[in-house]
Design a protein around this motif. Structure first.
Motif, mmCIF file in Angstrom:
data_model
loop_
_atom_site.group_PDB
_atom_site.id
_atom_site.type_symbol
_atom_site.label_atom_id
_atom_site.label_comp_id
_atom_site.label_asym_id
_atom_site.label_seq_id
_atom_site.Cartn_x
_atom_site.Cartn_y
_atom_site.Cartn_z
ATOM 1 N N GLY A 104 22.489 -17.768 58.985
ATOM 2 C CA GLY A 104 22.877 -17.395 57.627
ATOM 3 C C GLY A 104 22.073 -18.109 56.552
ATOM 4 N N GLY A 105 21.881 -19.420 56.734
ATOM 5 C CA GLY A 105 21.115 -20.188 55.757
ATOM 6 C C GLY A 105 19.666 -19.754 55.695
ATOM 7 N N ALA A 106 19.092 -19.442 56.865
ATOM 8 C CA ALA A 106 17.694 -19.012 56.918
ATOM 9 C C ALA A 106 17.504 -17.659 56.241
ATOM 10 N N VAL A 154 22.973 -25.719 54.221
ATOM 11 C CA VAL A 154 24.406 -25.490 54.032
ATOM 12 C C VAL A 154 24.800 -24.021 53.988
ATOM 13 N N GLY A 155 23.828 -23.122 53.863
ATOM 14 C CA GLY A 155 24.150 -21.702 53.702
ATOM 15 C C GLY A 155 24.927 -21.117 54.862
ATOM 16 N N GLY A 156 24.462 -21.377 56.093
ATOM 17 C CA GLY A 156 25.146 -20.827 57.255
ATOM 18 C C GLY A 156 26.561 -21.343 57.398
ATOM 19 N N GLY A 157 26.748 -22.641 57.139
ATOM 20 C CA GLY A 157 28.079 -23.225 57.232
ATOM 21 C C GLY A 157 29.033 -22.669 56.180
ATOM 22 N N MET A 158 28.519 -22.394 54.986
ATOM 23 C CA MET A 158 29.358 -21.823 53.939
ATOM 24 C C MET A 158 29.817 -20.417 54.312
ATOM 25 N N ILE A 159 28.892 -19.600 54.821
ATOM 26 C CA ILE A 159 29.263 -18.249 55.247
ATOM 27 C C ILE A 159 30.267 -18.308 56.396
#
Length: 203
Positions: A42-44, A127-132
């Motif tokens: 997700g973060g990528a 942090v993007g993947g963890g937030m999603i």
């Protein structure tokens, strides 16, 4: 420990993070795969959109295979392993945070972007993947509740901007990030800003 090993550990850590969150909220095996893949990539995806890089570039066979194998193994684990993840999950999640933030910074640096874009790329990748993941699990994203989460991605970006790129230098960054984040978690560090002054507990 080489950078490639750290990167693989980061991928496994984030895939496992998504999978165990899915187990905690009692999702099916489909949910395990969705949250695991989301946390890993997700973060990528967000980073590549920001950097105007094709999203298809993130789907390298090696990392995708590692993620799928990790998630498949977790599906067949007994539920008691969820308790072990609660104990060690924050540690491995910290490794993933550092690894992914560095990855984002290195990509932005290779495209000859300035410090601001390198910071943004590191933050979104870290942090993007963890937030999603947290949003899909119906939870408040951890990155929105603790300042250390994002600040450490800034640190990774600054180190990359200064030219840190050797395996030893990147390993030092990962170790430092993990240590600071674990200390922050156990000591409940918060930045003393007016917005963080909580009201009286009785109110």
């Amino acid at each position: 420990m080489t950078w490639s090993v750290l990167h693989i550990v980061g991928i496994i850590a984030y895939a496992a993070s998504g999978a165990f969150v899915a187990l905690q909220v009692k999702y099916s095996f489909i949910g395990i795969f969705v949250l695991g893949l989301t946390t890993s990539y997700g973060g990528a995806v967000i980073r590549n959109i920001v950097l105007d890089v094709p999203i298809s570039d993130i789907w390298d066979r090696q990392s995708l295979l590692i993620v799928l194998i990790t998630l498949t193994i977790i599906i067949f684990l007994e539920r008691k392993w969820v308790n072990h993840w609660k104990r060690w999950g924050y540690f491995f999640d910290s490794i993933g945070l550092a690894s992914f933030a560095i990855q984002g910074g290195l990509l932005a640096k290779s495209l000859e972007h300035d410090l601001g874009i390198i910071i943004i790329a590191s933050m979104f990748t870290g942090v993007g993947g963890g937030m999603i993941r947290d949003l899909l699990a119906g939870r408040t994203p951890l990155a929105l509740k603790e300042e250390t989460h994002a600040i450490l991605t800034f640190l990774c970006a600054i180190c990359i901007w200064f030219g840190w790129s050797s395996p030893i230098e990147l390993t030092i960054i990962v170790i430092f990030v993990v240590c600071i984040r674990m200390l922050s978690f156990h000591n409940k560090w918060r930045i003393k800003l007016p917005c963080n002054r909580f009201e009286n507990k009785n109110l």
